[in-house]
Enzyme design. Structure first.
Site, PDB file in Angstrom:
ATOM      1  N   ASN A  38      -5.140  -2.627 -12.334  1.00 40.90           N
ATOM      2  CA  ASN A  38      -4.011  -3.369 -11.766  1.00 40.90           C
ATOM      3  C   ASN A  38      -4.499  -4.787 -11.492  1.00 40.90           C
ATOM      4  O   ASN A  38      -5.208  -5.017 -10.519  1.00 40.90           O
ATOM      5  CB  ASN A  38      -3.554  -2.672 -10.474  1.00 40.90           C
ATOM      6  CG  ASN A  38      -2.504  -3.476  -9.718  1.00 40.90           C
ATOM      7  OD1 ASN A  38      -1.954  -4.451 -10.239  1.00 40.90           O
ATOM      8  ND2 ASN A  38      -2.240  -3.075  -8.487  1.00 40.90           N
ATOM      9  N   LYS A  86      -2.879  -7.320 -10.595  1.00 44.37           N
ATOM     10  CA  LYS A  86      -2.124  -8.006  -9.527  1.00 44.37           C
ATOM     11  C   LYS A  86      -1.772  -9.430  -9.968  1.00 44.37           C
ATOM     12  O   LYS A  86      -1.531  -9.652 -11.158  1.00 44.37           O
ATOM     13  CB  LYS A  86      -2.920  -7.959  -8.214  1.00 44.37           C
ATOM     14  CG  LYS A  86      -3.348  -6.532  -7.867  1.00 44.37           C
ATOM     15  CD  LYS A  86      -3.888  -6.380  -6.475  1.00 44.37           C
ATOM     16  CE  LYS A  86      -4.267  -4.922  -6.248  1.00 44.37           C
ATOM     17  NZ  LYS A  86      -4.747  -4.658  -4.886  1.00 44.37           N
ATOM     18  N   HIS A  97       3.736   0.079  -5.406  1.00 40.89           N
ATOM     19  CA  HIS A  97       2.417  -0.289  -4.889  1.00 40.89           C
ATOM     20  C   HIS A  97       2.565  -0.741  -3.428  1.00 40.89           C
ATOM     21  O   HIS A  97       3.575  -1.339  -3.056  1.00 40.89           O
ATOM     22  CB  HIS A  97       1.812  -1.410  -5.741  1.00 40.89           C
ATOM     23  CG  HIS A  97       0.384  -1.699  -5.395  1.00 40.89           C
ATOM     24  ND1 HIS A  97       0.033  -2.473  -4.312  1.00 40.89           N
ATOM     25  CD2 HIS A  97      -0.781  -1.282  -5.960  1.00 40.89           C
ATOM     26  CE1 HIS A  97      -1.299  -2.521  -4.241  1.00 40.89           C
ATOM     27  NE2 HIS A  97      -1.806  -1.805  -5.219  1.00 40.89           N
ATOM     28  N   GLU A 102       1.466  -3.137  -1.858  1.00 43.75           N
ATOM     29  CA  GLU A 102       1.761  -4.561  -1.678  1.00 43.75           C
ATOM     30  C   GLU A 102       3.241  -4.846  -1.919  1.00 43.75           C
ATOM     31  O   GLU A 102       3.816  -5.738  -1.284  1.00 43.75           O
ATOM     32  CB  GLU A 102       0.854  -5.398  -2.607  1.00 43.75           C
ATOM     33  CG  GLU A 102      -0.586  -5.398  -2.097  1.00 43.75           C
ATOM     34  CD  GLU A 102      -1.644  -5.484  -3.189  1.00 43.75           C
ATOM     35  OE1 GLU A 102      -1.341  -5.897  -4.317  1.00 43.75           O
ATOM     36  OE2 GLU A 102      -2.808  -5.134  -2.895  1.00 43.75           O
ATOM     37  N   GLU A 112      -3.424   5.644  -2.665  1.00 40.35           N
ATOM     38  CA  GLU A 112      -4.176   4.452  -2.285  1.00 40.35           C
ATOM     39  C   GLU A 112      -4.019   4.190  -0.789  1.00 40.35           C
ATOM     40  O   GLU A 112      -3.010   3.600  -0.364  1.00 40.35           O
ATOM     41  CB  GLU A 112      -3.650   3.235  -3.053  1.00 40.35           C
ATOM     42  CG  GLU A 112      -3.677   3.386  -4.550  1.00 40.35           C
ATOM     43  CD  GLU A 112      -3.577   2.039  -5.248  1.00 40.35           C
ATOM     44  OE1 GLU A 112      -4.547   1.683  -5.944  1.00 40.35           O
ATOM     45  OE2 GLU A 112      -2.572   1.339  -5.069  1.00 40.35           O
ATOM     46  N   GLY A 117      -8.777  -3.477  -1.544  1.00 41.19           N
ATOM     47  CA  GLY A 117      -9.303  -4.835  -1.515  1.00 41.19           C
ATOM     48  C   GLY A 117     -10.218  -5.128  -0.340  1.00 41.19           C
ATOM     49  O   GLY A 117     -10.556  -6.280  -0.080  1.00 41.19           O
ATOM     50  N   SER A 169     -10.768   0.018  -3.477  1.00 45.97           N
ATOM     51  CA  SER A 169     -12.179  -0.363  -3.544  1.00 45.97           C
ATOM     52  C   SER A 169     -13.018   0.551  -4.433  1.00 45.97           C
ATOM     53  O   SER A 169     -14.183   0.825  -4.116  1.00 45.97           O
ATOM     54  CB  SER A 169     -12.774  -0.457  -2.126  1.00 45.97           C
ATOM     55  OG  SER A 169     -12.093  -1.439  -1.357  1.00 45.97           O
TER      56      SER A 169
HETATM   57  P1  PGA Z   1      -8.766  -2.612  -5.125  1.00 47.48           P
HETATM   58  O1  PGA Z   1      -7.173  -2.436  -5.341  1.00 47.48           O
HETATM   59  O2  PGA Z   1      -9.436  -1.834  -6.221  1.00 47.48           O
HETATM   60  O3  PGA Z   1      -8.988  -4.101  -5.252  1.00 47.48           O
HETATM   61  O4  PGA Z   1      -9.085  -2.092  -3.773  1.00 47.48           O
HETATM   62  C1  PGA Z   1      -6.643  -1.200  -5.719  1.00 47.48           C
HETATM   63  C2  PGA Z   1      -5.144  -1.315  -5.897  1.00 47.48           C
HETATM   64  O5  PGA Z   1      -4.471  -1.975  -5.095  1.00 47.48           O
HETATM   65  O6  PGA Z   1      -4.580  -0.738  -6.855  1.00 47.48           O
END
Ligand code: PGA
Length: 253
Positions: A9, A11, A94, A96, A166, A172, A213
């Site tokens: 992803n 983003k 997601h 976000e 997640e 992140g 992460s």
């Molecule tokens: P990350 O994000 O691997 O940077 O923690 C995962 C995601 O939001 O899909």
């Protein structure tokens, strides 16, 4: 046996030319890993370029979001048919999107139905916040998201889904869930909720990714778990070597 599925992803990262460059590096590394599913999810603007490059590839392409209506006056949105023209996957709900753009289990449900109606595989994201986690509400939150997001789907539709668990506090932050804790949510909460909706056979077939992460050095420990069927990767999917490391861990699991 469920196949492992590793998806990147990206983003809101990578211009079109940067996206091209990353795919050029990534494709020869990922292409030989035939025993896993793999996909990249660039921004909408970079999707056509990436889809062109991967047209004859086993590496799938996914959008990060879409709208549920067929067409019309929805400024700024992408219709399912537009996404389906060049993508196999679409990430839905997601955290976000839920956090910054007001998405709810209900909008997730509409989008999942629209994606399936257009032959797309939705990667449906669920996961609890830090506050919910600390209040011991993880199981309740995650089951509510599964039930709400997947309401009114048939077992045939259920069989076409991918779920990504997640935990928001792990995204992140460099602070991944432990593989054992994540697996306990997959095995004891998410899959039983799927079984309640679609029956056990279908639930056993659905790939449940972990996200938050995931890095080359912790990926193998996640993929060794009984119910972690891959990863949805953010930060580490932006570098070819790191994403390759994660994909290799999945291929070797
Ligand atoms: P990350 O994000 O691997 O940077 O923690 C995962 C995601 O939001 O899909």
């Amino acid at each position: 046996m469920r196949k492992k599925f590793v998806a990147g992803n990206w983003k809101m990262n990578k211009t079109i030319s940067e996206a091209r460059q990353l795919v050029a590096e990534l494709q020869p590394l990922l292409e030989p890993l035939h025993n896993i599913d793999r996909a990249v999810c660039p921004t909408s603007l970079a999707l056509p370029a990436v889809a062109d490059m991967l047209a004859d590839s086993e590496i799938g392409v996914g959008a990060q979001n879409m709208y549920w209506e067929e067409s019309g006056a929805f400024t700024g949105e992408l219709a399912p048919a537009m996404v389906a023209e060049i993508c196999q996957y679409v990430i839905i709900g997601h955290s976000e999107r839920r956090q910054f753009f007001g998405e709810t289990d209900e909008s997730v449900n509409r989008k999942v139905k629209a994606a399936l109606a257009h032959g797309l595989t939705p990667i449906v994201c669920i996961g609890e916040s830090l506050e919910e986690n600390q209040a011991g509400q993880t199981a309740a939150v995650v089951s509510r998201q599964v039930r709400g997001g997947l309401a009114d789907l048939s077992p045939e539709q259920g069989a076409k889904l991918v779920i990504a668990y997640e935990p928001i506090w792990a995204i992140g932050t460099g602070l991944a869930a432990t593989p054992e804790d994540a697996n306990a949510i997959h095995r004891d909460v998410v899959r039983p909720a799927l079984a309640e909706i679609f029956g056990d056979d279908v639930a056993q077939r659905i790939q449940i990714q972990y996200g938050g992460s995931v890095k080359p050095d912790n990926a193998a420990a996640f993929f060794a778990q009984s119910d972690i069927d891959g990863a949805l990767v953010g930060g580490a999917s932006l570098k070819a070597a790191a994403f390759e490391g994660i994909a290799k861990a999945a291929a070797e699991a």
